[in-house]
Design a protein around this motif. Sequence first.
Motif, PDB file in Angstrom:
ATOM      1  N   ALA A  88       0.844  -1.203   0.000  1.00 36.88           N
ATOM      2  CA  ALA A  88       0.000   0.000   0.000  1.00 36.88           C
ATOM      3  C   ALA A  88       0.877   1.250   0.000  1.00 36.88           C
ATOM      4  O   ALA A  88       0.586   2.233  -0.685  1.00 36.88           O
ATOM      5  N   GLU A  89       1.943   1.192   0.761  1.00 34.81           N
ATOM      6  CA  GLU A  89       2.848   2.335   0.840  1.00 34.81           C
ATOM      7  C   GLU A  89       3.476   2.605  -0.531  1.00 34.81           C
ATOM      8  O   GLU A  89       3.572   3.751  -0.975  1.00 34.81           O
ATOM      9  N   ILE A  90       3.882   1.534  -1.206  1.00 38.13           N
ATOM     10  CA  ILE A  90       4.487   1.687  -2.534  1.00 38.13           C
ATOM     11  C   ILE A  90       3.452   2.235  -3.522  1.00 38.13           C
ATOM     12  O   ILE A  90       3.743   3.126  -4.315  1.00 38.13           O
ATOM     13  N   ARG A  91       2.231   1.731  -3.431  1.00 39.28           N
ATOM     14  CA  ARG A  91       1.176   2.245  -4.317  1.00 39.28           C
ATOM     15  C   ARG A  91       0.985   3.745  -4.105  1.00 39.28           C
ATOM     16  O   ARG A  91       0.917   4.514  -5.057  1.00 39.28           O
ATOM     17  N   ASN A  92       0.897   4.160  -2.852  1.00 36.63           N
ATOM     18  CA  ASN A  92       0.684   5.576  -2.567  1.00 36.63           C
ATOM     19  C   ASN A  92       1.836   6.436  -3.042  1.00 36.63           C
ATOM     20  O   ASN A  92       1.646   7.548  -3.520  1.00 36.63           O
ATOM     21  N   ARG A  93       3.026   5.910  -2.880  1.00 36.02           N
ATOM     22  CA  ARG A  93       4.204   6.737  -3.114  1.00 36.02           C
ATOM     23  C   ARG A  93       4.636   6.733  -4.581  1.00 36.02           C
ATOM     24  O   ARG A  93       5.111   7.736  -5.092  1.00 36.02           O
ATOM     25  N   PRO A 117      -5.567  11.561  -3.111  1.00 34.02           N
ATOM     26  CA  PRO A 117      -4.308  10.820  -2.941  1.00 34.02           C
ATOM     27  C   PRO A 117      -3.257  11.612  -2.155  1.00 34.02           C
ATOM     28  O   PRO A 117      -2.382  11.019  -1.520  1.00 34.02           O
ATOM     29  N   LEU A 118      -3.376  12.933  -2.179  1.00 33.71           N
ATOM     30  CA  LEU A 118      -2.428  13.744  -1.407  1.00 33.71           C
ATOM     31  C   LEU A 118      -2.751  13.645   0.088  1.00 33.71           C
ATOM     32  O   LEU A 118      -1.854  13.605   0.931  1.00 33.71           O
ATOM     33  N   HIS A 119      -4.063  13.584   0.403  1.00 30.59           N
ATOM     34  CA  HIS A 119      -4.458  13.363   1.801  1.00 30.59           C
ATOM     35  C   HIS A 119      -3.879  12.051   2.318  1.00 30.59           C
ATOM     36  O   HIS A 119      -3.402  11.980   3.447  1.00 30.59           O
ATOM     37  N   LEU A 120      -3.947  11.027   1.462  1.00 31.33           N
ATOM     38  CA  LEU A 120      -3.416   9.717   1.859  1.00 31.33           C
ATOM     39  C   LEU A 120      -1.939   9.810   2.207  1.00 31.33           C
ATOM     40  O   LEU A 120      -1.428   9.036   3.004  1.00 31.33           O
ATOM     41  N   ARG A 121      -1.255  10.753   1.561  1.00 33.31           N
ATOM     42  CA  ARG A 121       0.176  10.932   1.839  1.00 33.31           C
ATOM     43  C   ARG A 121       0.423  11.982   2.897  1.00 33.31           C
ATOM     44  O   ARG A 121       1.539  12.425   3.084  1.00 33.31           O
ATOM     45  N   ARG A 122      -0.648  12.425   3.534  1.00 34.34           N
ATOM     46  CA  ARG A 122      -0.556  13.416   4.598  1.00 34.34           C
ATOM     47  C   ARG A 122       0.110  14.711   4.140  1.00 34.34           C
ATOM     48  O   ARG A 122       0.859  15.360   4.884  1.00 34.34           O
ATOM     49  N   THR A 123      -0.184  15.097   2.915  1.00 28.96           N
ATOM     50  CA  THR A 123       0.296  16.389   2.416  1.00 28.96           C
ATOM     51  C   THR A 123      -0.485  17.498   3.127  1.00 28.96           C
ATOM     52  O   THR A 123      -1.703  17.397   3.267  1.00 28.96           O
ATOM     53  N   PRO A 124       0.172  18.548   3.574  1.00 34.42           N
ATOM     54  CA  PRO A 124      -0.550  19.649   4.230  1.00 34.42           C
ATOM     55  C   PRO A 124      -1.641  20.205   3.304  1.00 34.42           C
ATOM     56  O   PRO A 124      -1.425  20.321   2.101  1.00 34.42           O
ATOM     57  N   PRO A 125      -2.819  20.561   3.880  1.00 39.35           N
ATOM     58  CA  PRO A 125      -3.971  20.957   3.059  1.00 39.35           C
ATOM     59  C   PRO A 125      -3.688  22.094   2.075  1.00 39.35           C
ATOM     60  O   PRO A 125      -4.135  22.034   0.932  1.00 39.35           O
ATOM     61  N   ALA A 126      -2.959  23.114   2.498  1.00 42.00           N
ATOM     62  CA  ALA A 126      -2.720  24.244   1.597  1.00 42.00           C
ATOM     63  C   ALA A 126      -1.921  23.770   0.385  1.00 42.00           C
ATOM     64  O   ALA A 126      -2.213  24.135  -0.768  1.00 42.00           O
ATOM     65  N   ASP A 127      -0.934  22.937   0.634  1.00 45.12           N
ATOM     66  CA  ASP A 127      -0.101  22.386  -0.423  1.00 45.12           C
ATOM     67  C   ASP A 127      -0.935  21.503  -1.352  1.00 45.12           C
ATOM     68  O   ASP A 127      -0.834  21.578  -2.575  1.00 45.12           O
ATOM     69  N   SER A 128      -1.785  20.667  -0.741  1.00 44.13           N
ATOM     70  CA  SER A 128      -2.567  19.744  -1.561  1.00 44.13           C
ATOM     71  C   SER A 128      -3.590  20.501  -2.412  1.00 44.13           C
ATOM     72  O   SER A 128      -3.844  20.145  -3.553  1.00 44.13           O
ATOM     73  N   ARG A 129      -4.152  21.589  -1.864  1.00 47.16           N
ATOM     74  CA  ARG A 129      -5.085  22.399  -2.668  1.00 47.16           C
ATOM     75  C   ARG A 129      -4.382  23.014  -3.874  1.00 47.16           C
ATOM     76  O   ARG A 129      -4.897  22.991  -4.984  1.00 47.16           O
ATOM     77  N   VAL A 167      -1.666  13.756  -9.899  1.00 50.52           N
ATOM     78  CA  VAL A 167      -1.377  14.843  -8.961  1.00 50.52           C
ATOM     79  C   VAL A 167      -0.208  14.508  -8.029  1.00 50.52           C
ATOM     80  O   VAL A 167       0.521  15.393  -7.589  1.00 50.52           O
ATOM     81  N   THR A 168      -0.008  13.246  -7.751  1.00 49.94           N
ATOM     82  CA  THR A 168       1.078  12.870  -6.854  1.00 49.94           C
ATOM     83  C   THR A 168       2.422  12.849  -7.582  1.00 49.94           C
ATOM     84  O   THR A 168       3.448  12.639  -6.956  1.00 49.94           O
ATOM     85  N   GLU A 169       2.371  13.050  -8.914  1.00 53.86           N
ATOM     86  CA  GLU A 169       3.592  12.990  -9.728  1.00 53.86           C
ATOM     87  C   GLU A 169       4.312  11.686  -9.492  1.00 53.86           C
ATOM     88  O   GLU A 169       5.536  11.639  -9.337  1.00 53.86           O
ATOM     89  N   ALA A 170       3.531  10.623  -9.426  1.00 50.73           N
ATOM     90  CA  ALA A 170       4.103   9.300  -9.223  1.00 50.73           C
ATOM     91  C   ALA A 170       4.968   8.935 -10.424  1.00 50.73           C
ATOM     92  O   ALA A 170       4.742   9.420 -11.531  1.00 50.73           O
ATOM     93  N   GLU A 171       5.939   8.082 -10.189  1.00 52.57           N
ATOM     94  CA  GLU A 171       6.826   7.730 -11.294  1.00 52.57           C
ATOM     95  C   GLU A 171       6.181   6.750 -12.266  1.00 52.57           C
ATOM     96  O   GLU A 171       6.637   6.595 -13.386  1.00 52.57           O
ATOM     97  N   ILE A 172       5.113   6.083 -11.820  1.00 55.02           N
ATOM     98  CA  ILE A 172       4.426   5.120 -12.690  1.00 55.02           C
ATOM     99  C   ILE A 172       2.948   5.515 -12.758  1.00 55.02           C
ATOM    100  O   ILE A 172       2.293   5.697 -11.732  1.00 55.02           O
ATOM    101  N   LEU A 173       2.432   5.648 -13.969  1.00 51.52           N
ATOM    102  CA  LEU A 173       0.996   5.904 -14.137  1.00 51.52           C
ATOM    103  C   LEU A 173       0.377   4.699 -14.831  1.00 51.52           C
ATOM    104  O   LEU A 173       0.817   4.303 -15.912  1.00 51.52           O
TER     105      LEU A 173
END
Length: 238
Positions: A88-93, A117-129, A167-173
Amino acid sequence: MSTGNQGGTTLLELQQVGRTYRLGDVRLEALAALDLAIAPGEFVAFTGPSGSGKSTLCHLLGLLDLPTAGRIFLSGEDTATLDENRRAEIRNRRIGFVFQDFSLVPVLSALENVQLPLHLRRTPPADSRRRAAEALAAVGLAGSANQRPSQLSGGQQQRVALARGLVTEAEILIADEPTANLDSASAYAVLGLMRRLNTERGTTVLLATHDARLLEGVGRRVELRDGRLVADRRGGAP
Ligand SMILES: Nc1ncnc2c1ncn2[C@@H]1O[C@H](COP(=O)(O)OP(=O)(O)OP(=O)(O)O)[C@@H](O)[C@H]1O
Ligand SMILES: [Mg+2]
């Protein structure tokens, strides 16, 4: 017995991968004996008729499902050794997903859906918005941020789902039939975005589709039939 890992440049490697479903006494081989190596930065389309195993393969590549035979290596690591938390961690990241059915949350706005998905990574709300707004702008929906999915067309909902996938700019889409039910203009817009991610950010794009419109100029096409790989073609741009 590594098959395709030339000098450690393989991102995903499948060795004799199979996925069997059991329905009562019936065993259904959705994928069988699949060998495949994908390098970082590749754009790979999985094609084949309905039921050939494309979605099954997408789920396995995205660590959403486990093979019933064979091995899957991600950056050289045998994914069978990972527990569900680590997967799950790898999927999120590392992985962004876009599915055919959009799977948008109806009570959330387009912007909030993209923020998930940014919430799942605990990104601060202002940043995620901010990042979600940028992703919506990238798919041409800056003006629809506050609308709910039901207030958007099918093509717009698909683009919201794509924004959420990138939005997460993941390396794999991983995109499973991202343009199903879209008109040609929206389908090309979605494909164009995936191409740009691939060329500008180096995102590895794995696209399952039987939409022939999308395959022109795709770097590599892997064709499945009855759960088996029947062709693996590399072609240039048209
Ligand atoms: N959860 C499941 N349980 C049982 N059988 C399944 C399951 N998921 C898929 N299958 C079967 O596995 C085979 C491959 O299905 P899959 O969804 O991977 O095909 P596909 O190429 O994505 O098809 P489509 O183009 O229609 O999306 C099919 O025969 C399907 O019926
Ligand atoms: Mg499918």
